[in-house]
Design an enzyme around this catalytic site. Structure first.
Site: not given
Length: 162
Positions: A115, A119
């Site tokens: 994350h 991303h």
């Protein structure tokens, strides 16, 4: 909920206008000086113009973009999406504020191996493509602030994920 994202987006933009910008930014600092500062980012439009990246194609390569921009794929994607939907003009946004907003989001992703800002760039393009291809950007998100909110939500959606 779109209304929540719209309110959050409006609040973030208002808060960013009140911040100062610094060359060196530490997202993990706990002193009062860093609380009022945002990272200064090289103009995203300069980076965005020098890199080929099609936000309207499922054939995009966010990994290559991330490498080409020295880790600023989210800033480039964000700038491209705002341009694509004419949101700088439609929302009367200051480009410096927008650039520093994306720099702040990128800086706050930190070192999360999944994350992260790369991303976030990938999710942003995916959200844009899905909503555009299904006609939702023109219908459900035709209001410029709602459109801005959905684009920003794609970029900051995983910000607090582990």
């Amino acid at each position: 909920d779109v209304d929540v994202h719209v309110r959050v987006t409006e609040a973030w933009l208002a808060a960013l206008r009140e911040r100062k910008y610094v060359e060196k930014f530490d997202a993990d600092a706990e002193d009062d000086a860093s609380d009022a500062a945002m990272p200064l980012f090289k103009p995203g439009s300069v980076i965005a113009e020098s890199v080929e990246f099609d936000v309207d194609s499922w054939e995009y390569d966010v990994i290559k973009l991330h490498e080409q921009t020295n880790g600023h794929s989210l800033a480039v994607v964000g700038a491209r999406l705002l341009q694509r939907h004419s949101l700088i003009e439609r929302c009367s946004l200051d480009t410096k504020v927008v650039q520093n907003f994306f720099a702040a989001v990128e800086a706050n992703y930190g070192g999360n191996p999944y994350h992260n800002s790369q991303h976030a760039a990938d999710v942003s393009v995916g959200v844009h493509l899905f909503l555009t291809e299904h006609g939702l950007m023109e219908t459900r998100f035709s209001d410029p602030v709602a459109c801005l909110a959905v684009i920003l939500a794609g970029g900051r959606g995983a910000l607090s994920h582990p």
